[in-house]
Design a protein around this motif. Structure first.
Motif, PDB file in Angstrom:
ATOM      1  N   GLU A  48      58.922 -41.045  -7.039  1.00 48.14           N
ATOM      2  CA  GLU A  48      58.988 -39.936  -6.090  1.00 48.14           C
ATOM      3  C   GLU A  48      60.312 -39.206  -6.249  1.00 48.14           C
ATOM      4  O   GLU A  48      61.374 -39.799  -6.076  1.00 48.14           O
ATOM      5  N   SER A  49      60.227 -37.903  -6.592  1.00 48.54           N
ATOM      6  CA  SER A  49      61.428 -37.099  -6.779  1.00 48.54           C
ATOM      7  C   SER A  49      61.076 -35.622  -6.731  1.00 48.54           C
ATOM      8  O   SER A  49      59.965 -35.239  -7.084  1.00 48.54           O
ATOM      9  N   ASP A  50      62.036 -34.800  -6.321  1.00 48.94           N
ATOM     10  CA  ASP A  50      61.835 -33.355  -6.365  1.00 48.94           C
ATOM     11  C   ASP A  50      62.483 -32.729  -7.604  1.00 48.94           C
ATOM     12  O   ASP A  50      62.514 -31.523  -7.753  1.00 48.94           O
ATOM     13  N   ASP A  51      63.016 -33.569  -8.495  1.00 45.67           N
ATOM     14  CA  ASP A  51      63.646 -33.093  -9.729  1.00 45.67           C
ATOM     15  C   ASP A  51      63.249 -34.083 -10.828  1.00 45.67           C
ATOM     16  O   ASP A  51      63.881 -35.118 -10.998  1.00 45.67           O
ATOM     17  N   PRO A  52      62.169 -33.816 -11.559  1.00 43.69           N
ATOM     18  CA  PRO A  52      61.532 -34.826 -12.404  1.00 43.69           C
ATOM     19  C   PRO A  52      62.386 -35.437 -13.505  1.00 43.69           C
ATOM     20  O   PRO A  52      62.127 -36.567 -13.910  1.00 43.69           O
ATOM     21  N   THR A  53      63.402 -34.761 -13.982  1.00 48.74           N
ATOM     22  CA  THR A  53      64.219 -35.353 -15.045  1.00 48.74           C
ATOM     23  C   THR A  53      65.388 -36.174 -14.498  1.00 48.74           C
ATOM     24  O   THR A  53      66.123 -36.781 -15.276  1.00 48.74           O
TER      25      THR A  53
END
Length: 191
Positions: A163-168
């Motif tokens: 779970e993240s809002d910034d995939p890298t």
């Protein structure tokens, strides 16, 4: 256009920054990465990202310098790079069936600009057998990765969810936040 410098020798961060198609140079920041007594993992990641950027910026006047750091966190405790097969196996045993938070910070230092952003990634590990841990470690050898898992490779098979809002961010450089910081420093990736 000012020179762009990545204050890191991490091949993972270099590959990620290369995706933005901006010319850059990678320079070792030579920063002591020892945690301070009682320092929370998120604070450690932020402090080190900024320290790396500042250390390199001091050597390259006028450049836009990016620094980044990632700290894996389990039960409020920082989990570093394992370094060895045995340490990696122990880390994966501890994380098996649990949630680990990866704190990834990125900082920019440029003339008139010093800013930092942090991305938090929540990772749920599957319950891992000894055979799965051993097979994974032999295949990927993730001894230079915080938390002993390369999500961009076979390490994805260890996980139930990310779970993240910034995939890298989980790989080591949150590119959404990096782009925002570069714009603040006067570099537009889409120019």
């Amino acid at each position: 256009m000012p020179a762009l410098i990545l204050a890191s020798t991490s091949r993972y961060r270099q590959e990620l920054l290369g995706r933005l198609r901006l010319p850059f140079e990678a320079v070792a920041p030579e920063v002591d990465e020892t945690a301070q007594p009682g320092e929370a993992p998120a604070a450690l990641a932020e402090r080190l990202a900024l320290a790396k950027a500042r250390a390199v910026a001091a050597r390259f006047s006028g450049a836009v310098v990016l620094g980044s750091d990632q700290v894996a966190e389990l039960d409020g405790e920082a989990i570093g790079k394992p370094g060895t097969h045995e340490n990696a196996a122990e880390q994966l045993r501890r994380m098996s069936g649990r949630e680990v938070v990866f704190q990834t910070a990125v900082a920019v230092v440029a003339p008139g600009v010093a800013a930092i952003e942090r991305a938090e990634v929540r990772v749920r590990f599957r319950t891992l057998s000894e055979a799965a841990i051993e097979a994974y470690l032999r295949a990927d050898e993730p001894y230079d990765c915080a938390g002993s898992a390369k999500v961009e490779s076979l390490g994805i098979a260890l996980l139930e969810a990310v779970e993240s809002d910034d995939p890298t961010a989980l790989i080591g450089l949150p590119l959404i936040r990096t782009c925002a910081l570069l714009r603040r420093a006067g570099l537009e990736p889409l120019a």
